[in-house]
Design an enzyme around this catalytic site. Structure first.
Site, PDB file in Angstrom:
ATOM      1  CG  PHE A  43      -2.543  61.781 -25.016  1.00 22.65           C
ATOM      2  CD1 PHE A  43      -3.489  62.413 -24.127  1.00 22.65           C
ATOM      3  CD2 PHE A  43      -2.939  60.435 -25.381  1.00 22.65           C
ATOM      4  CE1 PHE A  43      -4.708  61.618 -23.405  1.00 22.65           C
ATOM      5  CE2 PHE A  43      -3.783  59.679 -24.732  1.00 22.65           C
ATOM      6  CZ  PHE A  43      -4.802  60.187 -24.056  1.00 22.65           C
ATOM      7  CG  ASP A  60      -2.741  53.428 -31.740  1.00 22.81           C
ATOM      8  OD1 ASP A  60      -2.417  52.249 -31.703  1.00 22.81           O
ATOM      9  OD2 ASP A  60      -2.672  54.385 -30.813  1.00 22.81           O
TER      10      ASP A  60
END
Length: 309
Positions: A15, A124
């Site tokens: 990210f 996650d």
């Protein structure tokens, strides 16, 4: 982002980067996640998910969102700053007491339960996404893969070492219980000092799990590709876990652990139901201070790199 000054980088991933930063107006410290905005695809979808989750789930164990800033082709997500993540803490050699481990486990269960109560699956959960402050308060973070449970979903989620067997076997219609498996792995990791199942790819990962615990009662999409029957065990998961890890956990903790690590997902203990075990409920609002140096996954990685010859 003139009103903030970066102190140091504390995280990175697909990210972007995470920085420990100080607000210049009052000295308040935050974690700032810096993500590029693609000219063609625009606003990162993972960022949309994360912002939506932080705003919708009101729970003291979910990381707090302070503000969002758009500037020069980047989006900056300003979050609460926490001096530890669990990966960095364990890798630094910090020795957690039994009560600290139980407190962390109970808080993690509360965080995940708050999401599950809204029909949201994290997908996650791993130690680097479990943050702690010096008072022992836990915050769950990184909701880029979080979504509402629906009929068909991708199985390419969860970091490999914390990925549930049904995901590894190709299941696309799964439940909130994929998160329960991840929590069980983390419970075990805090006692062992290492992840319990460390495969290098999906095949080696599922083989490690099957070699220790046996096979699921249900068949999944890719079950036949692995000839799973050769891993069949005569004993139950509860018996195997009690024998292997009975010296690390008390009797009730073993029930929770074996419930989370049940290979058959429909029989797996849900995170919500685990709250009714006394060993979990009795530590619900118990925070035990942490007196270690700040520790994050990135810092630990950098230290390992500098030690290489």
């Amino acid at each position: 982002m003139e009103k903030y000054e970066n102190i140091k980088q504390v995280g990175e991933g697909a990210f972007g980067q995470v920085y420990k930063s100080r607000r210049t107006s009052d000295g308040a410290v935050f974690a700032i996640k810096k993500m590029p905005v693609d000219r063609e695809t625009g606003f990162p979808f993972t960022a949309i998910r994360e912002i939506k989750l932080c705003k919708s789930v009101i729970n003291k164990h979910i990381i707090g969102l302070d503000e969002i800033v758009f500037e020069e082709g980047f989006i900056f997500v300003v979050l609460e700053y926490m001096p530890y993540d669990l990966t960095g803490l364990l890798a630094s050699g910090a020795k957690l007491s039994t009560d600290q481990i139980r407190s962390i486990t109970s808080q993690l269960i509360e965080a995940v339960s708050s999401m599950h109560g809204m029909g949201l699956v994290h997908r996650d959960i791993k130690p680097s996404n479990i943050l702690l402050d010096c008072h022992g308060m836990l915050k769950l973070t990184d909701f880029g893969l979080t979504r509402e449970i629906s009929g068909m979903m991708t199985n390419r989620v969860c970091t490999l070492w914390y990925r549930a067997p049904e995901l590894l076997l190709g299941e696309t219609s799964y439940s909130l219980k994929v998160d329960a498996w991840s929590v069980g792995c983390i419970m075990l990791e805090m006692r062992l000092g290492r992840p319990p199942y460390r495969g290098s790819d999906e095949v080696s990962q599922i083989k490690l799990i099957f070699e220790e615990l046996g096979i699921p009662q249900d068949k999944y999409k890719w079950s036949d590709l692995l000839d799973v029957d050769i891993y069949s065990k005569s004993r139950s998961t509860e018996e195997i876990i009690a024998e292997r890890y009975g010296h690390l956990f008390d009797e009730e903790e073993l029930k929770v652990l074996s419930g989370f690590l049940c290979l058959t997902s429909r029989k797996r203990l849900s995170v919500a139901n685990s709250r009714y075990f006394t060993v979990i409920s009795s530590h619900k609002n118990t925070y035990i201070p942490l007196s270690f140096e700040e520790a994050h996954e990135l810092y630990t990685k950098e230290r390992k790199e500098t030690k290489k010859p």
